[in-house]
Design a protein around this motif. Sequence first.
Motif, PDB file in Angstrom:
ATOM      1  N   VAL A  96      46.242 -31.347 -27.945  1.00  0.00           N
ATOM      2  CA  VAL A  96      45.341 -31.507 -28.922  1.00  0.00           C
ATOM      3  C   VAL A  96      44.189 -30.582 -28.922  1.00  0.00           C
ATOM      4  O   VAL A  96      43.636 -29.883 -29.855  1.00  0.00           O
ATOM      5  N   PRO A  97      43.532 -30.275 -27.737  1.00  0.00           N
ATOM      6  CA  PRO A  97      42.253 -29.265 -27.519  1.00  0.00           C
ATOM      7  C   PRO A  97      43.028 -28.019 -28.012  1.00  0.00           C
ATOM      8  O   PRO A  97      42.244 -27.188 -28.418  1.00  0.00           O
ATOM      9  N   ASN A  98      44.144 -27.571 -27.385  1.00  0.00           N
ATOM     10  CA  ASN A  98      44.797 -26.397 -27.565  1.00  0.00           C
ATOM     11  C   ASN A  98      44.986 -26.106 -29.231  1.00  0.00           C
ATOM     12  O   ASN A  98      44.531 -25.157 -29.696  1.00  0.00           O
ATOM     13  N   PHE A  99      45.347 -27.237 -29.807  1.00  0.00           N
ATOM     14  CA  PHE A  99      45.466 -27.366 -31.243  1.00  0.00           C
ATOM     15  C   PHE A  99      44.079 -26.960 -32.011  1.00  0.00           C
ATOM     16  O   PHE A  99      44.239 -25.995 -32.858  1.00  0.00           O
ATOM     17  N   TYR A 100      43.129 -27.634 -31.679  1.00  0.00           N
ATOM     18  CA  TYR A 100      41.935 -27.382 -32.099  1.00  0.00           C
ATOM     19  C   TYR A 100      41.310 -25.744 -31.878  1.00  0.00           C
ATOM     20  O   TYR A 100      40.757 -25.370 -32.946  1.00  0.00           O
ATOM     21  N   LYS A 101      41.606 -25.342 -30.606  1.00  0.00           N
ATOM     22  CA  LYS A 101      41.128 -23.821 -30.658  1.00  0.00           C
ATOM     23  C   LYS A 101      41.913 -22.877 -31.323  1.00  0.00           C
ATOM     24  O   LYS A 101      41.138 -22.063 -31.930  1.00  0.00           O
ATOM     25  N   ILE A 102      43.134 -23.421 -31.726  1.00  0.00           N
ATOM     26  CA  ILE A 102      43.906 -22.307 -32.433  1.00  0.00           C
ATOM     27  C   ILE A 102      43.401 -22.536 -33.968  1.00  0.00           C
ATOM     28  O   ILE A 102      43.316 -21.695 -34.756  1.00  0.00           O
ATOM     29  N   LEU A 103      42.967 -23.693 -34.477  1.00  0.00           N
ATOM     30  CA  LEU A 103      42.539 -23.963 -35.684  1.00  0.00           C
ATOM     31  C   LEU A 103      41.099 -23.172 -35.986  1.00  0.00           C
ATOM     32  O   LEU A 103      40.970 -22.604 -36.951  1.00  0.00           O
ATOM     33  N   ASN A 104      40.408 -23.410 -35.104  1.00  0.00           N
ATOM     34  CA  ASN A 104      38.909 -22.715 -34.872  1.00  0.00           C
ATOM     35  C   ASN A 104      39.216 -21.144 -34.968  1.00  0.00           C
ATOM     36  O   ASN A 104      38.508 -20.563 -35.715  1.00  0.00           O
ATOM     37  N   GLU A 105      40.208 -20.781 -34.114  1.00  0.00           N
ATOM     38  CA  GLU A 105      40.237 -19.198 -34.144  1.00  0.00           C
ATOM     39  C   GLU A 105      40.827 -18.573 -35.433  1.00  0.00           C
ATOM     40  O   GLU A 105      40.610 -17.575 -35.609  1.00  0.00           O
ATOM     41  N   THR A 106      41.720 -19.444 -36.194  1.00  0.00           N
ATOM     42  CA  THR A 106      42.052 -18.901 -37.380  1.00  0.00           C
ATOM     43  C   THR A 106      41.248 -19.412 -38.602  1.00  0.00           C
ATOM     44  O   THR A 106      41.644 -19.051 -39.837  1.00  0.00           O
ATOM     45  N   ASN A 107      40.126 -20.019 -38.143  1.00  0.00           N
ATOM     46  CA  ASN A 107      39.091 -20.337 -39.333  1.00  0.00           C
ATOM     47  C   ASN A 107      39.756 -21.359 -40.234  1.00  0.00           C
ATOM     48  O   ASN A 107      39.519 -21.121 -41.586  1.00  0.00           O
ATOM     49  N   PHE A 108      40.598 -22.090 -39.802  1.00  0.00           N
ATOM     50  CA  PHE A 108      41.080 -23.165 -40.541  1.00  0.00           C
ATOM     51  C   PHE A 108      40.195 -24.056 -41.198  1.00  0.00           C
ATOM     52  O   PHE A 108      39.387 -24.624 -40.507  1.00  0.00           O
ATOM     53  N   ASP A 109      40.506 -24.316 -42.681  1.00  0.00           N
ATOM     54  CA  ASP A 109      39.405 -25.337 -43.105  1.00  0.00           C
ATOM     55  C   ASP A 109      39.696 -26.755 -42.486  1.00  0.00           C
ATOM     56  O   ASP A 109      40.795 -27.373 -43.166  1.00  0.00           O
ATOM     57  N   GLN A 110      39.158 -27.250 -41.710  1.00  0.00           N
ATOM     58  CA  GLN A 110      39.428 -28.583 -41.154  1.00  0.00           C
ATOM     59  C   GLN A 110      39.182 -29.785 -42.168  1.00  0.00           C
ATOM     60  O   GLN A 110      39.846 -31.026 -41.961  1.00  0.00           O
ATOM     61  N   ASN A 111      38.897 -29.599 -43.351  1.00  0.00           N
ATOM     62  CA  ASN A 111      38.871 -30.509 -44.327  1.00  0.00           C
ATOM     63  C   ASN A 111      40.447 -30.862 -44.887  1.00  0.00           C
ATOM     64  O   ASN A 111      40.751 -31.827 -45.424  1.00  0.00           O
ATOM     65  N   ARG A 112      41.387 -29.657 -44.653  1.00  0.00           N
ATOM     66  CA  ARG A 112      42.627 -29.735 -44.644  1.00  0.00           C
ATOM     67  C   ARG A 112      43.518 -30.503 -43.721  1.00  0.00           C
ATOM     68  O   ARG A 112      44.604 -30.456 -43.607  1.00  0.00           O
ATOM     69  N   LEU A 113      42.835 -30.919 -42.684  1.00  0.00           N
ATOM     70  CA  LEU A 113      43.292 -31.744 -41.316  1.00  0.00           C
ATOM     71  C   LEU A 113      42.867 -33.139 -41.314  1.00  0.00           C
ATOM     72  O   LEU A 113      41.891 -33.570 -41.630  1.00  0.00           O
ATOM     73  N   GLU A 114      43.954 -34.069 -41.066  1.00  0.00           N
ATOM     74  CA  GLU A 114      43.774 -35.539 -40.874  1.00  0.00           C
ATOM     75  C   GLU A 114      44.164 -35.778 -39.612  1.00  0.00           C
ATOM     76  O   GLU A 114      45.536 -35.578 -39.446  1.00  0.00           O
TER      77      GLU A 114
END
Length: 180
Positions: A96-114
């Motif tokens: 999960v921490p690795n997953f969040y790091k990936i999402l942050n580095e790809t500028n993923f809109d975390q409003n599209r994550l539950e």
Amino acid sequence: MKKIIYAITIFLIGACSSYQKSNAKFKAEKDSDGNLVGYATQNDFKQEPYGSEWFNDYYEYYETDKKTISELTPYLKDVTIKAFMGTWCDDSRREVPNFYKILNETNFDQNRLELVTVNRDKKAKGVEKGYNIERVPTFIFYRNGKEIGRFVEHTVNDAFLEQDILQIVSGKGYKHAYEK
């Protein structure tokens, strides 16, 4: 006309307020064992005891593959993600921490994550129903409301997590570790 606009505005404010209150009941809370159960965000994991016990260290330690991150970024633009994890689970604590790091580095809109935290029985106030969660973490990827693939528990072929995600969202025939 002003009265109608005023009435509509009051109605919308009330509707938004009740929507927020109804969703708030699912906010992750500690169960009797001290594990989070319910909807959680990255900020929940930065808090004690999760931050000092595992989240912050794994997040900082993980070095993403920059080439894969740049390839992955455009594929995530139209993707939504439903994720399930357990704060009691070693695989979740790692991924999960690795997953969040990936999402942050790809500028993923975390409003599209539950992200839903589950108890040891993989239950979370019924939120888990219909998702066939057998192992955690499970990250389910959707495009246009249709599941396009899922990551379950650990990477395949000793790959980086971002390589597994890229294979899923690019449609390259990914099979998770338990899929036949």
